[in-house]
Design a protein around this motif. Sequence first.
Motif, short mmCIF file in Angstrom:
data_model
loop_
_atom_site.label_atom_id
_atom_site.label_comp_id
_atom_site.label_asym_id
_atom_site.label_seq_id
_atom_site.Cartn_x
_atom_site.Cartn_y
_atom_site.Cartn_z
N LYS A 260 0.84 -1.21 0.00
CA LYS A 260 0.00 0.00 0.00
C LYS A 260 0.87 1.26 0.00
CE LYS A 260 -3.51 1.43 2.96
NZ LYS A 260 -4.20 1.13 4.18
N HIS A 261 1.89 1.23 0.84
CA HIS A 261 2.81 2.38 0.95
C HIS A 261 3.52 2.63 -0.38
CE1 HIS A 261 5.86 5.09 2.48
NE2 HIS A 261 6.80 4.26 2.05
N ILE A 262 4.04 1.57 -0.97
CA ILE A 262 4.82 1.72 -2.21
C ILE A 262 3.91 2.13 -3.37
CG2 ILE A 262 6.33 0.51 -3.86
CD1 ILE A 262 7.30 -1.19 -1.40
N GLU A 263 2.71 1.56 -3.41
CA GLU A 263 1.76 1.94 -4.48
C GLU A 263 1.41 3.43 -4.38
OE1 GLU A 263 -0.63 -2.11 -5.75
OE2 GLU A 263 -1.42 -0.94 -4.08
N ARG A 264 1.33 3.91 -3.15
CA ARG A 264 1.02 5.33 -2.96
C ARG A 264 2.16 6.20 -3.51
NH1 ARG A 264 0.62 8.17 2.44
NH2 ARG A 264 -0.30 10.15 1.83
N LEU A 265 3.39 5.75 -3.26
CA LEU A 265 4.55 6.50 -3.77
C LEU A 265 4.53 6.52 -5.30
CD1 LEU A 265 7.47 5.01 -1.59
CD2 LEU A 265 6.19 7.11 -1.18
N LYS A 266 4.23 5.37 -5.87
CA LYS A 266 4.25 5.24 -7.33
C LYS A 266 3.16 6.11 -7.96
CE LYS A 266 3.77 1.69 -10.92
NZ LYS A 266 4.10 0.35 -11.34
N LEU A 267 1.97 6.03 -7.40
CA LEU A 267 0.85 6.83 -7.93
C LEU A 267 1.15 8.32 -7.79
CD1 LEU A 267 -1.93 6.40 -9.14
CD2 LEU A 267 -2.91 6.58 -6.85
N HIS A 268 1.72 8.68 -6.65
CA HIS A 268 2.07 10.09 -6.41
C HIS A 268 3.10 10.55 -7.45
CE1 HIS A 268 2.42 13.73 -4.07
NE2 HIS A 268 3.74 13.58 -3.94
N MET A 269 4.06 9.70 -7.75
CA MET A 269 5.07 10.09 -8.74
C MET A 269 4.43 10.23 -10.13
SD MET A 269 8.80 8.56 -9.66
CE MET A 269 9.99 9.59 -8.85
N ILE A 270 3.56 9.33 -10.48
CA ILE A 270 2.88 9.41 -11.79
C ILE A 270 2.12 10.75 -11.88
CG2 ILE A 270 1.00 8.43 -13.20
CD1 ILE A 270 1.80 5.65 -12.05
N GLU A 271 1.36 11.04 -10.84
CA GLU A 271 0.54 12.27 -10.87
C GLU A 271 1.40 13.52 -10.90
OE1 GLU A 271 -1.93 11.61 -7.47
OE2 GLU A 271 -3.37 10.38 -8.62
N ARG A 272 2.44 13.54 -10.07
CA ARG A 272 3.32 14.73 -10.02
C ARG A 272 4.08 14.92 -11.33
NH1 ARG A 272 5.80 17.28 -5.97
NH2 ARG A 272 6.20 18.59 -7.76
N LEU A 273 4.53 13.82 -11.93
CA LEU A 273 5.25 13.92 -13.20
C LEU A 273 4.34 14.44 -14.31
CD1 LEU A 273 7.42 10.66 -13.19
CD2 LEU A 273 8.28 13.01 -13.18
N LYS A 274 3.11 13.94 -14.33
CA LYS A 274 2.16 14.38 -15.36
C LYS A 274 1.89 15.88 -15.22
CE LYS A 274 -0.50 10.19 -16.37
NZ LYS A 274 -1.70 9.44 -15.99
N ALA A 275 1.84 16.33 -13.98
CA ALA A 275 1.55 17.75 -13.74
C ALA A 275 2.77 18.63 -13.99
CB ALA A 275 1.06 17.92 -12.29
N SER A 276 3.96 18.06 -13.96
CA SER A 276 5.18 18.88 -14.01
C SER A 276 5.91 18.87 -15.35
CB SER A 276 6.19 18.42 -12.94
OG SER A 276 5.58 18.19 -11.73
N ILE A 277 5.75 17.81 -16.12
CA ILE A 277 6.54 17.72 -17.37
C ILE A 277 5.59 17.45 -18.55
CG2 ILE A 277 8.40 16.48 -18.58
CD1 ILE A 277 9.58 15.81 -15.83
N ASP A 278 5.58 18.39 -19.48
CA ASP A 278 4.73 18.22 -20.67
C ASP A 278 5.21 17.03 -21.49
OD1 ASP A 278 3.07 20.28 -20.16
OD2 ASP A 278 4.13 21.74 -21.44
N GLY A 279 4.29 16.26 -21.98
CA GLY A 279 4.64 15.16 -22.88
C GLY A 279 5.24 13.95 -22.18
N ILE A 280 5.09 13.89 -20.87
CA ILE A 280 5.63 12.74 -20.14
C ILE A 280 4.81 11.48 -20.50
CG2 ILE A 280 4.16 12.91 -18.05
CD1 ILE A 280 7.73 12.54 -17.45
N ALA A 281 5.48 10.36 -20.55
CA ALA A 281 4.77 9.08 -20.80
C ALA A 281 5.48 8.01 -19.96
CB ALA A 281 4.82 8.74 -22.28
#
Length: 381
Positions: A260-281
């Motif tokens: 649960k802890h690690i999934e939260r980190l991963k999801l948080h990174m996905i969301e933050r990256l999408k919000a911070s870098i245009d064209g991220i995939a």
Amino acid sequence: MKVYFDNAATTAIDLDVFEAMKPYMLEHFGNPSSIHSHGRQVRTAIERSRKKVADLLHAAPAEVFFTSGGTEADNTALRCTVQDKGIKHVISSKIEHHAVLHTVEQLEKDGIKVSYVNLDGHGRVDYDHLESLLKSHPNTLVSLMHANNEIGNLLDLEKVGNMCEEYGAVFHSDTVQSMAHYEHDMSKLKLDFAVGSAHKFHGPKGVGFLYINHKNKIHPFIHGGAQERNMRGGTENVYGIVGLAKAMEIAYSDMANHRKHIERLKLHMIERLKASIDGIAFNGVSDDLDNSLYTVLNVCLPPNDDNDMLLFNLDIAGISASGGSACSSGSSIGSHVLAELNRDQNRGAIRFSFSKYNTLEEVDYAVEKLAELYQPETTSA
Ligand code: PLP
């Protein structure tokens, strides 16, 4: 700030694991093959460890063989199965770890027919193709990894196990990345061979195991003494084995919470990256939480003049990540896995891999540093 996001390469040893190993380094130093009390005491520790691992896997102790790690276990399963079970044909994939891929290539040089199952542009196995290969080839060994170490794609072990049973094939899965991260139930899965490596789950390096389903009788890969019930010659890595079993016990005791802890980190990174870098995939299906290993996120970055320097620049910022598997850490160039995917090769690739010791603050820091490298003024036209 120092951040370690390379847990698919190796993990930090758990302090309780180290404490469990210590007596076998300092006090209980006997050779487990010796019949005197010093030896017997150590032999007992090995057999206790074997029982612990077997119980966690719902397997029998006689099905667990300790090795020097994942590579040796994979080599043993593949080489010895081909040798001893009349295998004429191997099915594998182009995105296996080199422990499997290079062994399969060797087998091909020795005259074994090899087929590589089709993958889609995200590295997903084409199960229909797998079935058609199985249908048309008797005496087959299937070697497909459960969790890809670079892009995190998960294989449906149940489905492939059932298929192998239907067509009478032997099934080996390199489970190094998922062992002690998921509860593999060997009494239900139709796996002939599975693999564990302690340093991927907070245990020591240089020790692992091969699970061999009791239906399979193979000869040793390493010849020598009668250790491991004649299956692997060489004095046992006693403190390594004790550490492996302890690390596995700890991983199982709190698996749901760690996940649960690690999934939260991963999801948080996905969301933050999408919000911070245009064209991220994301490479493979690593942003699909249901179908990827929860510890791995492989980021696909927009083309940039400095992409070759990505890992170096992150390293300067105190962040340890990887461009591929451990053997190619430090560079995304030459990743045989990424090369198989349908992706723009001018894009950068970084594998972030997490453990129970990582924090949300570390994710925020890494995203911030990565985003700085992708400010519009630094990107190429
Ligand atoms: N298989 C996979 C999927 C891995 O990730 C690794 C390690 O990187 C190995 C095999 C090799 O394991 P070991 O380092 O224990 O030899």
